[in-house]
Design an enzyme around this catalytic site. Structure first.
Site, PDB file in Angstrom:
ATOM      1  N   TYR A   1       5.289   7.224  -1.130  1.00  0.00           N
ATOM      2  CA  TYR A   1       5.103   7.316  -2.131  1.00  0.00           C
ATOM      3  C   TYR A   1       4.919   9.034  -2.004  1.00  0.00           C
ATOM      4  CZ  TYR A   1       3.953   2.682  -3.701  1.00  0.00           C
ATOM      5  OH  TYR A   1       4.309   1.764  -3.906  1.00  0.00           O
TER       6      TYR A   1
ATOM      7  N   LYS B   1       2.488  -3.452   9.196  1.00  0.00           N
ATOM      8  CA  LYS B   1       3.706  -3.835   9.814  1.00  0.00           C
ATOM      9  C   LYS B   1       3.982  -3.544  11.143  1.00  0.00           C
ATOM     10  CE  LYS B   1       6.709  -7.742   8.133  1.00  0.00           C
ATOM     11  NZ  LYS B   1       6.891  -8.762   8.893  1.00  0.00           N
TER      12      LYS B   1
ATOM     13  N   ASP C   1       3.011  -9.491   5.598  1.00  0.00           N
ATOM     14  CA  ASP C   1       3.361 -10.391   4.555  1.00  0.00           C
ATOM     15  C   ASP C   1       2.564 -11.567   4.917  1.00  0.00           C
ATOM     16  OD1 ASP C   1       3.788 -10.472   7.397  1.00  0.00           O
ATOM     17  OD2 ASP C   1       5.205 -11.069   7.501  1.00  0.00           O
TER      18      ASP C   1
ATOM     19  N   ASP D   1      -0.358  -0.743  -2.972  1.00  0.00           N
ATOM     20  CA  ASP D   1      -0.284  -0.619  -4.189  1.00  0.00           C
ATOM     21  C   ASP D   1       0.087  -2.687  -4.223  1.00  0.00           C
ATOM     22  OD1 ASP D   1       0.572  -0.095  -6.813  1.00  0.00           O
ATOM     23  OD2 ASP D   1       2.259   0.860  -6.247  1.00  0.00           O
TER      24      ASP D   1
ATOM     25  N   ASP E   1      -2.191  -5.422  -6.419  1.00  0.00           N
ATOM     26  CA  ASP E   1      -1.922  -5.472  -7.368  1.00  0.00           C
ATOM     27  C   ASP E   1      -2.030  -7.651  -7.662  1.00  0.00           C
ATOM     28  OD1 ASP E   1      -1.493  -3.353  -8.365  1.00  0.00           O
ATOM     29  OD2 ASP E   1       0.606  -3.214  -8.793  1.00  0.00           O
TER      30      ASP E   1
END
Length: 279
Positions: free
Chosen positions: A65, A115, A147, A171, A175
């Site tokens: 980001y 990851k 994942d 993020d 959520d």
């Protein structure tokens, strides 16, 4: 959504990212706790939602980001765009130390999410997290690919205590975890900085219901409890506020977002009074 095509410079994300960076808010703590009284509100089966009590510790001012980016360029005769993901060892050390310190206040388990099978930044993240863990021999460290973590949040969320991860993964996972409890109005958050911290519920300002007395104040009240715990180090006071929220729910009080037949429907102010009486 009619706002999806707004220029990036005019989007609200531009403001919140800038605020986090300027205030040095390097970590977001997002607790997800399903009160016994609210198990039936979860989209998950009751046996999966019951007992969920976790905190996601998300790195907030680094990663993709805040990396270099290009909106459009020509490459080999085609238009492309790119975003640069990068993390330094000090950035990873800072966020993972906070995760381990948070676990010390809880059940002593940290799950680091990355990851590392694909991303170089994740391999640095995993190496650094392992080094930080050496200073916390009483804390259990587990690594999960993002994942797999996303899947585990859906099929067995109660296994988690503290989850620590980078900006992008945090993020998305926070959520996902937010819906486990069934009401976004219940969820607090803390953004921790080096010099200051910001405490707020995750639901935003909801201008469409402003002044109607139907908003759920519990996320805000629980954010105040986080302020007591993480900035003022008043653990007993934080516990008292959280216990008062649970008592209000157990006594059957509900704002409009949670109301069902047979409960006591109350306004925003009335719910705040109910909680205050129980502190």
């Amino acid at each position: 959504d009619k706002w999806d095509s707004v220029e990036p410079a005019l989007r609200p994300e531009k403001a919140i990212l800038g605020l986090r960076k300027q205030l040095g808010l390097y970590a977001n703590l997002r607790p997800v706790k399903v009160a016994d009284a609210l198990v039936e509100y979860s989209p998950l089966k009751p046996e999966l939602a019951r007992g969920v009590d976790l905190v996601i510790v998300r790195e907030l001012i680094g990663g993709i980001y805040f990396g270099e980016k290009c909106e459009s360029e020509q490459h080999d005769g085609a238009e492309r765009a790119w975003d640069l993901e990068n993390y330094s060892v000090p950035e990873v050390e800072r966020i993972t130390k906070l995760a381990f310190e948070t676990a010390k206040l809880r059940r002593g388990k940290v799950t680091s999410v990355d990851k590392a099978n694909v991303l170089a930044t994740s391999r640095l993240w995993r190496r650094t997290t392992a080094n930080v863990a050496k200073a916390y021999p009483d804390i259990e460290l587990k690594n999960l690919y993002v994942d797999n973590c996303a899947m585990q949040l859906a099929i067995n969320p109660a296994q988690f205590d503290v989850i620590v991860t980078g900006n992008l993964f945090g993020d998305i996972l926070s959520d996902e975890a937010a819906v486990v409890g069934g009401s976004i109005g219940m969820l607090p958050s803390a953004s921790i900085g080096t010099d200051t911290s910001l405490y707020e519920p995750i639901h935003g300002s909801a201008p469409d219901i402003a002044g109607k007395g139907i908003a759920n104040p519990m996320g805000t009240v629980l954010s105040a409890a986080m302020l007591l715990r993480y900035s003022l180090h008043e653990e007993a006071a934080a516990d008292a506020v959280e216990a008062a929220v649970d008592k209000a729910l157990n006594d059957g009080y509900r704002t409009a977002d949670l109301y069902k037949e047979g409960f006591h429907k109350v306004t925003t102010d009335e719910m705040a009074d109910v909680i205050a009486e129980r502190v």
